[in-house]
Write a protein that holds these residues in place. Structure first.
Motif, PDB file in Angstrom:
ATOM      1  N   LEU A 254      67.193  72.825  88.047  1.00  0.00           N
ATOM      2  CA  LEU A 254      68.091  74.233  88.123  1.00  0.00           C
ATOM      3  C   LEU A 254      68.615  74.535  86.731  1.00  0.00           C
ATOM      4  O   LEU A 254      68.792  75.839  86.519  1.00  0.00           O
ATOM      5  CB  LEU A 254      68.993  73.996  89.217  1.00  0.00           C
ATOM      6  CG  LEU A 254      68.581  74.170  90.456  1.00  0.00           C
ATOM      7  CD1 LEU A 254      69.700  74.129  91.597  1.00  0.00           C
ATOM      8  CD2 LEU A 254      67.913  75.665  90.793  1.00  0.00           C
ATOM      9  N   GLN A 261      66.818  79.629  91.380  1.00  0.00           N
ATOM     10  CA  GLN A 261      67.222  78.765  92.499  1.00  0.00           C
ATOM     11  C   GLN A 261      66.181  78.867  93.901  1.00  0.00           C
ATOM     12  O   GLN A 261      66.129  79.934  94.292  1.00  0.00           O
ATOM     13  CB  GLN A 261      68.769  79.266  92.632  1.00  0.00           C
ATOM     14  CG  GLN A 261      69.523  78.416  93.622  1.00  0.00           C
ATOM     15  CD  GLN A 261      70.890  78.236  93.491  1.00  0.00           C
ATOM     16  OE1 GLN A 261      71.412  79.397  93.170  1.00  0.00           O
ATOM     17  NE2 GLN A 261      71.357  77.629  94.276  1.00  0.00           N
ATOM     18  N   GLU A 264      63.217  75.051  92.918  1.00  0.00           N
ATOM     19  CA  GLU A 264      63.340  73.682  91.984  1.00  0.00           C
ATOM     20  C   GLU A 264      62.676  72.459  92.805  1.00  0.00           C
ATOM     21  O   GLU A 264      62.225  71.565  91.908  1.00  0.00           O
ATOM     22  CB  GLU A 264      64.960  73.228  92.076  1.00  0.00           C
ATOM     23  CG  GLU A 264      65.767  72.907  93.214  1.00  0.00           C
ATOM     24  CD  GLU A 264      66.184  74.262  94.020  1.00  0.00           C
ATOM     25  OE1 GLU A 264      67.198  73.906  94.829  1.00  0.00           O
ATOM     26  OE2 GLU A 264      65.808  75.380  93.534  1.00  0.00           O
TER      27      GLU A 264
END
Length: 304
Positions: A254, A261, A264
């Motif tokens: 991240l 977001q 990841e």
């Protein structure tokens, strides 16, 4: 004509409000995306979970408010792999209906056609043999266009959310697991290439994996659609990003500039699919399209 297109995917729900003229996006008025992971647990249960439906309905509520503010002429929402595979799609469609939205559940062929229309609205492919691919959460679509033979598409049930359920991408990646993953990926892509009988000159990737790769390669702290669309990234750079991300935990990923977001974990199988495809067809530069299904849907809405 101003239209609103909503793409309800297995990983993300996306809105596009645009002015469409003919078969082109004249102006992008508004875009928004929420990662809702609607397709989580589809592999094991074939059911949309209550929490993923709730996340998706919350996103759709926000979209409806925005659409009303923009006073669009037409609105249409489509759902893809997760919803068409689920045994309980009515829980989502009923919730959307309460918001005034009718969701059309489209098949893989329709999805591929919309992706093609979207990609070609943003990248000129005229006169070229082009293979396009769109890696979704629950499926991956391939479209091959040959100026002499026309266009063909195929959808396969291989997506990044499904793959993330099978392997642990939260921690540093076990490369033995990665080697085992390559075998079914290779087999599925091999079937696609044989079916499409394609010999492309250009490879174009759309959806979150290629756009995230482009954003990471440009070290973007703020996503810029105009810079991403049409960006070309060589396989050497893709492998470099892949190795780096595999050596990190999901939390560490991240912190990589360009990483969105919610992506990841699923970025790892996405890059694996893209890299295997590039090696198999012998094209070592990937052109990235920020345009895809929702842009194709916007064009379709305006041309009904």
């Amino acid at each position: 004509m101003k239209v609103a297109a909503i793409d309800i995917g297995s990983n993300a729900v996306r809105l596009l409000i645009a002015e469409v003229e003919g078969r082109k996006i004249k102006e992008t008025c508004y875009t928004k995306r929420y990662i809702t992971k609607l397709g989580e647990n589809i592999n094991s249960q074939q059911l949309l979970s209550d929490t993923s439906i709730e996340r998706t309905i919350t996103a759709l509520k926000d979209f409806v408010i925005t659409i009303n503010e923009h006073k669009v002429d037409r609105v249409h929402a489509v759902a893809t792999s997760a919803v068409r595979e689920a045994k309980n799609p009515e829980l989502l469609t009923a919730g959307a209906k309460e918001l005034g939205l009718r969701i059309e559940i489209i098949d893989g062929d329709t999805e591929a056609g919309l992706i093609y229309d979207g990609v070609t609205a943003g990248i000129d492919t005229e006169g070229k043999k082009v293979l396009m691919f769109d890696i979704g959460g629950g499926s991956t679509e391939f479209i091959y266009a040959d100026p002499e033979k026309g266009r063909a598409g195929i959808s396969i049930p291989m997506g990044v959310v499904k793959m993330a359920e099978m392997y642990n991408f939260k921690q540093v990646v076990n490369m033995e697991h990665m080697d085992r993953m390559r075998i079914p990926v290779f087999s599925l892509i091999d079937q696609v290439l044989k079916t499409l009988e394609c010999k492309p000159d250009v490879l174009i990737g759309s959806a979150g994996t290629p756009t995230t790769l482009a954003a990471m390669d440009m070290q973007m702290t703020t996503y810029d659609q105009k810079k991403v669309n049409g960006y070309v990234i060589p396989i050497e750079k893709i492998k470099e990003h892949f190795d780096k991300l595999c050596s990190m935990t999901s939390e560490e990923r991240l912190n990589v500039p360009g990483m969105e977001q919610g992506r990841e974990e699923i970025i790892i199988p996405g890059i694996l699919i893209a890299g295997e495809l590039m090696n198999m067809i012998g094209i070592y530069d990937l052109q990235v399209s920020d345009y895809g299904l929702r842009e194709g849907l916007a064009i379709a809405i305006a041309n009904v």
